[in-house]
Design a protein around this motif. Structure first.
Motif, PDB file in Angstrom:
ATOM      1  N   UNK A   4       0.824  -1.191   0.000  1.00 47.00           N
ATOM      2  CA  UNK A   4       0.000   0.000   0.000  1.00 47.00           C
ATOM      3  C   UNK A   4       0.865   1.250   0.000  1.00 47.00           C
ATOM      4  N   UNK A   5       0.378   2.353  -0.560  1.00 46.32           N
ATOM      5  CA  UNK A   5       1.132   3.609  -0.558  1.00 46.32           C
ATOM      6  C   UNK A   5       1.380   4.083   0.869  1.00 46.32           C
ATOM      7  N   UNK A   6       2.561   4.650   1.152  1.00 47.19           N
ATOM      8  CA  UNK A   6       2.870   5.083   2.517  1.00 47.19           C
ATOM      9  C   UNK A   6       1.959   6.189   3.018  1.00 47.19           C
ATOM     10  N   UNK A   7       1.374   6.964   2.113  1.00 48.30           N
ATOM     11  CA  UNK A   7       0.515   8.077   2.540  1.00 48.30           C
ATOM     12  C   UNK A   7      -0.867   7.612   2.975  1.00 48.30           C
ATOM     13  N   UNK A   8      -1.198   6.346   2.736  1.00 53.57           N
ATOM     14  CA  UNK A   8      -2.513   5.848   3.100  1.00 53.57           C
ATOM     15  C   UNK A   8      -3.567   6.179   2.061  1.00 53.57           C
ATOM     16  N   UNK A   9      -4.827   5.910   2.417  1.00 54.42           N
ATOM     17  CA  UNK A   9      -5.936   6.126   1.498  1.00 54.42           C
ATOM     18  C   UNK A   9      -6.343   7.603   1.527  1.00 54.42           C
ATOM     19  N   UNK A  10      -5.566   8.430   0.865  1.00 51.80           N
ATOM     20  CA  UNK A  10      -5.842   9.866   0.796  1.00 51.80           C
ATOM     21  C   UNK A  10      -6.264  10.244  -0.614  1.00 51.80           C
ATOM     22  N   UNK A  11      -6.833  11.439  -0.738  1.00 55.67           N
ATOM     23  CA  UNK A  11      -7.312  11.902  -2.038  1.00 55.67           C
ATOM     24  C   UNK A  11      -6.988  13.384  -2.204  1.00 55.67           C
ATOM     25  N   UNK A  12      -6.608  13.749  -3.415  1.00 55.67           N
ATOM     26  CA  UNK A  12      -6.366  15.161  -3.727  1.00 55.67           C
ATOM     27  C   UNK A  12      -7.614  15.809  -4.320  1.00 55.67           C
ATOM     28  N   UNK A  13      -8.715  15.046  -4.363  1.00 52.29           N
ATOM     29  CA  UNK A  13      -9.937  15.546  -5.001  1.00 52.29           C
ATOM     30  C   UNK A  13     -10.526  16.777  -4.301  1.00 52.29           C
ATOM     31  N   UNK A  71     -16.082  10.787  -7.023  1.00 55.57           N
ATOM     32  CA  UNK A  71     -16.865   9.935  -6.134  1.00 55.57           C
ATOM     33  C   UNK A  71     -16.510   8.459  -6.305  1.00 55.57           C
ATOM     34  N   UNK A  72     -15.966   8.125  -7.466  1.00 54.29           N
ATOM     35  CA  UNK A  72     -15.595   6.738  -7.748  1.00 54.29           C
ATOM     36  C   UNK A  72     -14.085   6.492  -7.620  1.00 54.29           C
ATOM     37  N   UNK A  73     -13.366   7.458  -7.082  1.00 57.38           N
ATOM     38  CA  UNK A  73     -11.960   7.210  -6.793  1.00 57.38           C
ATOM     39  C   UNK A  73     -10.965   8.079  -7.532  1.00 57.38           C
ATOM     40  N   UNK A  74     -11.408   8.943  -8.439  1.00 58.23           N
ATOM     41  CA  UNK A  74     -10.476   9.826  -9.127  1.00 58.23           C
ATOM     42  C   UNK A  74      -9.802  10.735  -8.104  1.00 58.23           C
ATOM     43  N   UNK A  75      -8.481  10.747  -8.110  1.00 58.16           N
ATOM     44  CA  UNK A  75      -7.720  11.522  -7.137  1.00 58.16           C
ATOM     45  C   UNK A  75      -7.167  10.686  -5.994  1.00 58.16           C
ATOM     46  N   UNK A  76      -7.599   9.436  -5.901  1.00 57.44           N
ATOM     47  CA  UNK A  76      -7.099   8.528  -4.862  1.00 57.44           C
ATOM     48  C   UNK A  76      -5.999   7.639  -5.440  1.00 57.44           C
ATOM     49  N   UNK A  81      -8.767   1.587  -4.659  1.00 58.85           N
ATOM     50  CA  UNK A  81      -9.987   1.693  -5.467  1.00 58.85           C
ATOM     51  C   UNK A  81     -10.306   0.344  -6.073  1.00 58.85           C
ATOM     52  N   UNK A  82     -11.555  -0.074  -5.946  1.00 59.96           N
ATOM     53  CA  UNK A  82     -11.959  -1.366  -6.509  1.00 59.96           C
ATOM     54  C   UNK A  82     -11.941  -1.306  -8.033  1.00 59.96           C
ATOM     55  N   UNK A  83     -11.773  -2.454  -8.699  1.00 59.02           N
ATOM     56  CA  UNK A  83     -11.765  -2.457 -10.170  1.00 59.02           C
ATOM     57  C   UNK A  83     -13.035  -1.872 -10.773  1.00 59.02           C
ATOM     58  N   UNK A  84     -14.176  -2.102 -10.121  1.00 58.29           N
ATOM     59  CA  UNK A  84     -15.437  -1.569 -10.650  1.00 58.29           C
ATOM     60  C   UNK A  84     -15.471  -0.044 -10.577  1.00 58.29           C
ATOM     61  N   UNK A  85     -15.077   0.497  -9.408  1.00 56.15           N
ATOM     62  CA  UNK A  85     -15.067   1.957  -9.263  1.00 56.15           C
ATOM     63  C   UNK A  85     -14.006   2.597 -10.157  1.00 56.15           C
ATOM     64  N   UNK A  86     -12.875   1.919 -10.297  1.00 60.83           N
ATOM     65  CA  UNK A  86     -11.821   2.457 -11.167  1.00 60.83           C
ATOM     66  C   UNK A  86     -12.312   2.557 -12.603  1.00 60.83           C
ATOM     67  N   UNK A  87     -13.048   1.545 -13.055  1.00 55.01           N
ATOM     68  CA  UNK A  87     -13.585   1.549 -14.415  1.00 55.01           C
ATOM     69  C   UNK A  87     -14.587   2.694 -14.585  1.00 55.01           C
ATOM     70  N   UNK A 239       3.491   6.425 -14.088  1.00 53.71           N
ATOM     71  CA  UNK A 239       2.980   6.461 -12.717  1.00 53.71           C
ATOM     72  C   UNK A 239       1.946   5.360 -12.524  1.00 53.71           C
ATOM     73  N   UNK A 240       2.137   4.486 -11.515  1.00 53.13           N
ATOM     74  CA  UNK A 240       1.154   3.422 -11.289  1.00 53.13           C
ATOM     75  C   UNK A 240      -0.165   3.945 -10.735  1.00 53.13           C
ATOM     76  N   UNK A 241      -0.151   5.135 -10.149  1.00 54.60           N
ATOM     77  CA  UNK A 241      -1.372   5.719  -9.586  1.00 54.60           C
ATOM     78  C   UNK A 241      -2.040   6.600 -10.642  1.00 54.60           C
ATOM     79  N   UNK A 242      -2.682   5.952 -11.592  1.00 49.17           N
ATOM     80  CA  UNK A 242      -3.254   6.644 -12.742  1.00 49.17           C
ATOM     81  C   UNK A 242      -4.369   7.594 -12.327  1.00 49.17           C
ATOM     82  N   UNK A 243      -5.212   7.172 -11.398  1.00 44.69           N
ATOM     83  CA  UNK A 243      -6.347   8.006 -10.999  1.00 44.69           C
ATOM     84  C   UNK A 243      -5.893   9.322 -10.374  1.00 44.69           C
TER      85      UNK A 243
END
Length: 308
Positions: A4-13, A71-76, A81-87, A239-243
């Motif tokens: 997991x990323x060291x910053x945790x489940x954070x979002x820039x959204x 709302x579906x994970x953009x910025x996280x 993010x689950x595969x469904x929400x990522x899609x 970058x592996x964190x595409x969202x």
């Protein structure tokens, strides 16, 4: 991803939407004042006003789609993010990725149509028409290229077996040569210089001409945003964190659109701005005595008063 990323489940959204939404609200306010002054005391909208209106509608839709994608994970981080929400998030980004370039295109074209209303030489008019046609063709080519990057189309946002997509190098070449990415820099500079050159030829006070030139030069600021966006786009491919990367790119796209809108609208608000300055005690601007050649400066006054 293995860890997991060291910053945790954070979002820039949240902060991204706050900043871009605030600038969009400012652009919408200035646009509304522009339309109001063109509707009163009589209906006086022209092609450039309709184009800005269309661009503003697309900007509001694009910002709304960006907010929904968040709302579906953009910025996280993709890890959380689950595969469904990522899609779903990528689906929304693909849609607003098609609308954004056209919003910027309509704003630039509106500036060109405004300049066409001046009584300029045939050479200038031909340059403006070439710029309009080139802008439309470049954006249309970018849209077509984007739609053809993957087959089937759904592979742009979802995992589809046996899908065929361009590799990263091909996508970068498409961004620069075919799509609006590289061309946008030249367009912003072109549509910034042309108003400055034409306005400098008007019989207007020096201070007023400087003010309008600075306001129209917002295209240079938008150009800086494009350069930042291009750098982010290049790094996003590795970058592996595409969202998270996509939202940063989308942020600069929204900034560019809003700044271009402000730059296209503010020069047409000279009359209300002059009234405000008058209330603050600033003396009114007076025209310079100067022989005119090819540009009728009366249009500029009539444009502000709504009598054109």
């Amino acid at each position: 991803m293995d860890s997991s990323p060291p910053a945790g489940d954070t979002s820039i959204a949240p902060r991204t939407l706050l900043v871009s939404g605030t600038i969009l609200a400012a652009a919408f306010t200035i646009y509304s004042v522009r339309v109001y002054t063109r509707l009163r005391p009589k209906y006086n909208l022209h092609m450039e006003d309709y184009l800005v209106t269309l661009a503003m509608a697309m900007m509001v839709i694009t910002f709304s789609l960006t907010a929904v994608a968040c709302q579906y994970g953009l910025g996280r981080y993709d890890y959380y993010v689950s595969p469904e929400d990522r899609s779903r998030a990528l689906h929304y980004t693909f849609v607003f990725g098609q609308l954004g370039p056209w919003a910027s295109t309509f704003i630039r074209i509106s500036v060109a149509f405004m300049l066409l209303r001046f009584k300029t030489s045939q050479i200038w008019r031909r340059i403006l028409w070439v710029a309009i046609i080139f802008q439309v063709l470049a954006t249309a080519g970018g849209s077509i290229a984007s739609l053809c990057q993957c087959s089937p189309l759904r592979a742009n946002w979802d995992a589809v077996p046996d899908a065929r997509c361009e590799n990263k190098l091909q996508m970068e070449i498409t961004d620069w040569v075919v799509e609006y990415q590289g061309i946008t820099i030249l367009d912003n500079i072109l549509f910034s210089f042309m108003p400055i050159i034409l306005i400098s030829m008007l019989s207007r006070p020096l201070l007023e001409r400087i003010l309008v030139s600075i306001l129209m030069a917002s295209g240079f600021f938008a150009t800086a945003g494009v350069i930042v966006r291009l750098c982010l786009s290049k790094s996003a491919n590795q970058n592996p964190n595409l969202l998270r990367s996509i939202l940063r790119i989308a942020f600069w796209c929204r900034i560019e659109e809003s700044v271009l809108t402000i730059g296209a609208c503010v020069p047409l608000l000279k009359s209300p701005i002059q009234k405000i300055l008058g209330r603050l005690g600033v003396p009114s601007f007076k025209n310079m005595t100067r022989d005119l050649n090819e540009i009728d400066s009366k249009y500029w006054d009539n444009c502000q008063s709504g009598s054109v």
